[in-house]
Motif scaffolding. Structure first.
Motif, mmCIF file in Angstrom:
data_model
loop_
_atom_site.group_PDB
_atom_site.id
_atom_site.type_symbol
_atom_site.label_atom_id
_atom_site.label_comp_id
_atom_site.label_asym_id
_atom_site.label_seq_id
_atom_site.Cartn_x
_atom_site.Cartn_y
_atom_site.Cartn_z
ATOM 1 N N PRO A 1 34.088 38.967 34.085
ATOM 2 C CA PRO A 1 35.199 38.039 33.860
ATOM 3 C C PRO A 1 35.712 37.428 35.162
ATOM 4 O O PRO A 1 35.760 38.096 36.192
ATOM 5 C CB PRO A 1 36.286 38.889 33.217
ATOM 6 N N TYR A 2 36.060 36.163 35.098
ATOM 7 C CA TYR A 2 36.615 35.443 36.242
ATOM 8 C C TYR A 2 38.071 35.889 36.398
ATOM 9 O O TYR A 2 38.862 35.739 35.478
ATOM 10 C CB TYR A 2 36.579 33.940 35.961
ATOM 11 N N PRO A 3 38.460 36.467 37.517
ATOM 12 C CA PRO A 3 39.856 36.894 37.677
ATOM 13 C C PRO A 3 40.805 35.692 37.542
ATOM 14 O O PRO A 3 40.599 34.665 38.192
ATOM 15 C CB PRO A 3 39.904 37.452 39.102
ATOM 16 N N PRO A 4 41.823 35.801 36.702
ATOM 17 C CA PRO A 4 42.751 34.689 36.504
ATOM 18 C C PRO A 4 43.388 34.206 37.807
ATOM 19 O O PRO A 4 43.559 33.003 38.010
ATOM 20 C CB PRO A 4 43.806 35.255 35.554
ATOM 21 N N GLU A 5 43.725 35.143 38.709
ATOM 22 C CA GLU A 5 44.337 34.765 39.978
ATOM 23 C C GLU A 5 43.364 33.949 40.824
ATOM 24 O O GLU A 5 43.765 33.049 41.563
ATOM 25 C CB GLU A 5 44.781 36.000 40.766
ATOM 26 N N SER A 6 42.074 34.267 40.731
ATOM 27 C CA SER A 6 41.060 33.523 41.475
ATOM 28 C C SER A 6 40.904 32.115 40.911
ATOM 29 O O SER A 6 40.736 31.154 41.670
ATOM 30 C CB SER A 6 39.716 34.255 41.429
ATOM 31 N N LYS A 7 40.970 31.991 39.586
ATOM 32 C CA LYS A 7 40.908 30.659 38.971
ATOM 33 C C LYS A 7 42.094 29.816 39.431
ATOM 34 O O LYS A 7 41.937 28.663 39.825
ATOM 35 C CB LYS A 7 40.923 30.762 37.446
ATOM 36 N N ARG B 1 38.881 39.441 45.439
ATOM 37 C CA ARG B 1 39.024 39.533 43.966
ATOM 38 C C ARG B 1 37.703 39.240 43.268
ATOM 39 O O ARG B 1 37.346 39.914 42.295
ATOM 40 C CB ARG B 1 40.091 38.568 43.459
ATOM 41 N N LEU B 2 36.965 38.236 43.746
ATOM 42 C CA LEU B 2 35.672 37.921 43.133
ATOM 43 C C LEU B 2 34.667 39.038 43.393
ATOM 44 O O LEU B 2 33.910 39.418 42.482
ATOM 45 C CB LEU B 2 35.137 36.595 43.667
ATOM 46 N N GLN C 1 35.293 42.207 43.847
ATOM 47 C CA GLN C 1 35.674 43.348 43.010
ATOM 48 C C GLN C 1 35.314 43.100 41.547
ATOM 49 O O GLN C 1 34.790 43.992 40.867
ATOM 50 C CB GLN C 1 37.178 43.627 43.145
ATOM 51 N N ALA C 2 35.560 41.896 41.041
ATOM 52 C CA ALA C 2 35.232 41.579 39.642
ATOM 53 C C ALA C 2 33.727 41.685 39.416
ATOM 54 O O ALA C 2 33.280 42.208 38.384
ATOM 55 C CB ALA C 2 35.730 40.180 39.285
ATOM 56 N N GLU D 1 32.751 45.488 39.494
ATOM 57 C CA GLU D 1 33.188 46.187 38.276
ATOM 58 C C GLU D 1 32.395 45.742 37.055
ATOM 59 O O GLU D 1 31.998 46.562 36.233
ATOM 60 C CB GLU D 1 34.683 45.961 38.046
#
Length: 104
Positions: free
Chosen positions: A27-33, A66-67, A69-70, A73
């Motif tokens: 999933p694309y982290p919302p904060e990164s988007k 964040r990317l 880590q996503a 995971e």
């Protein structure tokens, strides 16, 4: 945001590399988007003889934690067709690219 795709190649009689199964893109982290972060994460993945991921590490960062880590995971839950040597499933390692790109 296409997940990495590929297939195991034959390296000799009864030998093959690990191969991707149908694994969802992390999933694309919302904060990164929201921050317009995108990039390619290269992962070093260890796969056991059952095709389960036993370890994942970032071999090349996207430049955004964040990317990274996503990707780590998400891929940790993937399954693979295990590598084979002389027809027997064996543990192996694979380089896995995960691209996070907006507007995909």
């Amino acid at each position: 945001m296409a997940a990495a795709k590929g297939a195991g190649g034959s390296a000799g009689a009864g030998n093959s590399k690990p191969a991707y199964l149908s694994n969802p893109h992390p999933p694309y982290p919302p904060e990164s988007k929201a921050s317009h972060e995108q990039g390619l994460v290269m992962l070093a993945v260890s796969i056991n003889e059952s095709g389960e991921v036993t370890a994942v590490s970032v071999s090349q960062s996207s430049g955004f934690s964040r990317l990274d880590q996503a990707a780590r995971e998400g891929v940790s839950h993937w399954r693979f067709r295990p590598a084979r040597v002389a027809g027997f499933a064996v543990a192996s390692h694979l380089a896995v690219p995960v691209r996070f790109r907006l507007n995909d």
